[in-house]
Design a protein around this motif. Structure first.
Motif, PDB file in Angstrom:
ATOM      1  N   PRO A  73      42.666  36.461  36.224  1.00 40.80           N
ATOM      2  CA  PRO A  73      42.118  37.820  36.310  1.00 40.80           C
ATOM      3  C   PRO A  73      42.982  38.829  35.572  1.00 40.80           C
ATOM      4  N   VAL A  74      42.318  39.780  34.941  1.00 41.34           N
ATOM      5  CA  VAL A  74      43.017  40.852  34.254  1.00 41.34           C
ATOM      6  C   VAL A  74      43.728  41.724  35.283  1.00 41.34           C
ATOM      7  N   SER A  75      44.925  42.148  34.971  1.00 35.47           N
ATOM      8  CA  SER A  75      45.687  43.008  35.877  1.00 35.47           C
ATOM      9  C   SER A  75      45.261  44.459  35.725  1.00 35.47           C
ATOM     10  N   GLY A  76      45.366  45.211  36.815  1.00 34.44           N
ATOM     11  CA  GLY A  76      45.039  46.619  36.781  1.00 34.44           C
ATOM     12  C   GLY A  76      46.219  47.466  36.348  1.00 34.44           C
ATOM     13  N   GLU A  77      45.940  48.734  36.100  1.00 31.57           N
ATOM     14  CA  GLU A  77      47.002  49.670  35.763  1.00 31.57           C
ATOM     15  C   GLU A  77      47.807  50.018  37.018  1.00 31.57           C
ATOM     16  N   GLU A  78      49.086  50.227  36.845  1.00 26.05           N
ATOM     17  CA  GLU A  78      49.952  50.595  37.968  1.00 26.05           C
ATOM     18  C   GLU A  78      49.951  52.114  38.125  1.00 26.05           C
ATOM     19  N   LEU A 180      39.642  48.144  34.841  1.00 30.70           N
ATOM     20  CA  LEU A 180      39.271  49.261  35.702  1.00 30.70           C
ATOM     21  C   LEU A 180      38.984  48.786  37.120  1.00 30.70           C
ATOM     22  N   TYR A 181      38.249  47.688  37.220  1.00 26.45           N
ATOM     23  CA  TYR A 181      37.962  47.115  38.537  1.00 26.45           C
ATOM     24  C   TYR A 181      39.251  46.757  39.271  1.00 26.45           C
ATOM     25  N   ALA A 182      40.164  46.091  38.570  1.00 22.56           N
ATOM     26  CA  ALA A 182      41.423  45.693  39.195  1.00 22.56           C
ATOM     27  C   ALA A 182      42.254  46.902  39.611  1.00 22.56           C
ATOM     28  N   THR A 183      42.203  47.960  38.809  1.00 25.22           N
ATOM     29  CA  THR A 183      42.961  49.173  39.125  1.00 25.22           C
ATOM     30  C   THR A 183      42.461  49.819  40.410  1.00 25.22           C
ATOM     31  N   ARG A 187      41.139  50.519  46.708  1.00 26.63           N
ATOM     32  CA  ARG A 187      40.272  51.481  47.391  1.00 26.63           C
ATOM     33  C   ARG A 187      38.860  50.928  47.564  1.00 26.63           C
ATOM     34  N   ILE A 188      38.427  50.069  46.660  1.00 25.65           N
ATOM     35  CA  ILE A 188      37.147  49.386  46.863  1.00 25.65           C
ATOM     36  C   ILE A 188      37.232  48.518  48.115  1.00 25.65           C
ATOM     37  N   LEU A 270      36.955  37.421  33.416  1.00 24.83           N
ATOM     38  CA  LEU A 270      38.111  38.312  33.402  1.00 24.83           C
ATOM     39  C   LEU A 270      38.446  38.837  34.798  1.00 24.83           C
ATOM     40  N   LEU A 271      37.507  38.634  35.735  1.00 28.33           N
ATOM     41  CA  LEU A 271      37.763  38.958  37.135  1.00 28.33           C
ATOM     42  C   LEU A 271      38.188  37.733  37.933  1.00 28.33           C
ATOM     43  N   GLY A 272      38.292  36.592  37.251  1.00 27.31           N
ATOM     44  CA  GLY A 272      38.641  35.347  37.931  1.00 27.31           C
ATOM     45  C   GLY A 272      37.466  34.712  38.621  1.00 27.31           C
TER      46      GLY A 272
END
Length: 277
Positions: A73-78, A180-183, A187-188, A270-272
């Motif tokens: 999975p793609v990592s989100g922004e910190e 964006l999803y991972a970031t 909260r989701i 990309l979301l695993g």
């Protein structure tokens, strides 16, 4: 659990307006997979009717399908995310950087964006219509049925109402969408707990929603209709027996369904999430 009454999944729909038509409900699949909702349509009921000339090609069921090895999975922004109820400004900023499409912009003018996105995905994952939660992105124009005596079919102009939605999906950057999803995932997940899933993983709801849409049959040929009260339903029993979410996805039309399905397949790894081939 929070009392977020306007997102209850079992709340009844408003009755359709007079006149034989599907109305304005649409299936908007803007799979920002983080914040943008998926579509709005009419929910149609079962009814026996003459057979149509629809030819159906069904996706393999997940349990029987070959599954590709999922990517990492793609990592989100910190970034420091505010509490769930205060996330709208952050969501608007991040989504605006990903897409400037007018339909996305219209959704961003609403409130409680992450909560809205979450309940839309949960509805689809359960085979239900998210129509009540996406009024801000309703399409223009009326549904058109081509009637010839006793025979009726979906007019191609009805499909074209959804072209701009599908084009918005097709233009999304897959990696940026996944990031964006991972970031926003923390909260989701908070919003998911509010809906009554304290121990659930929202990724599984997302996977079920994607599979639900990808398992919708691809249609080649006219889609025949039969009247029901003041609206229409599908005349083909195989189509009318599909879930509410799948029946409504069909109403986007073959061209738009291909675009949306292609983008969902591009983003999911990309979301695993491993999907049927």
């Amino acid at each position: 659990m929070a009392d977020f009454s306007d997102l209850h999944l079992d709340k009844p729909y408003d009755p359709p307006p007079p006149g034989r038509r599907f109305g304005w409900r649409l299936l908007l699949l803007i799979p920002l997979l983080a914040v943008v909702g998926y579509l709005v349509w009419n929910l149609l009921a079962s009814r026996n009717a003459p057979a149509s000339d629809v030819r159906v090609q069904t996706e393999q069921q997940v349990a029987e399908a070959d599954k590709a090895q999922p990517l990492e999975p793609v990592s989100g922004e910190e970034i420091d995310l505010p509490p769930l109820g205060e996330t709208d400004p952050v969501v608007r900023q991040l989504v605006s950087a990903l897409s400037s499409h007018p339909r996305v912009a219209a959704w961003l003018t609403t409130d409680q964006l992450i909560r809205n996105f979450t309940v839309v995905v949960v509805n689809i994952s359960n085979g239900r219509s998210p129509a009540r939660h996406l009024g801000a992105v309703r399409p223009t124009g009326e549904f058109i049925a081509d009637e010839d005596g006793e025979i009726a079919r979906i007019d191609a102009r009805s499909y074209r109402r959804y072209d701009e939605y599908a084009d918005a999906v097709g233009a999304l950057d897959a990696e940026g969408t996944a990031r964006l999803y991972a970031t926003l995932k923390p909260r989701i997940q908070d919003a998911y707990r509010e809906l009554g899933y304290p121990d659930g993983d929202f990724d599984r709801a997302m996977e079920r929603a994607l599979v639900e849409l990808l398992n919708t049959p691809d249609i080649d040929g006219d889609v025949m209709l039969t009247p029901k009260s003041v609206s229409w339903e599908f005349a083909e029993p195989k189509l009318q027996s599909l879930s509410g979410a799948q029946r409504q996805f069909l109403r986007m039309g073959p061209r738009n369904m291909r675009i949306v399905k292609g983008k969902l397949r591009e983003i999911a790894p990309l979301l695993g999430i491993a999907l049927p081939r």
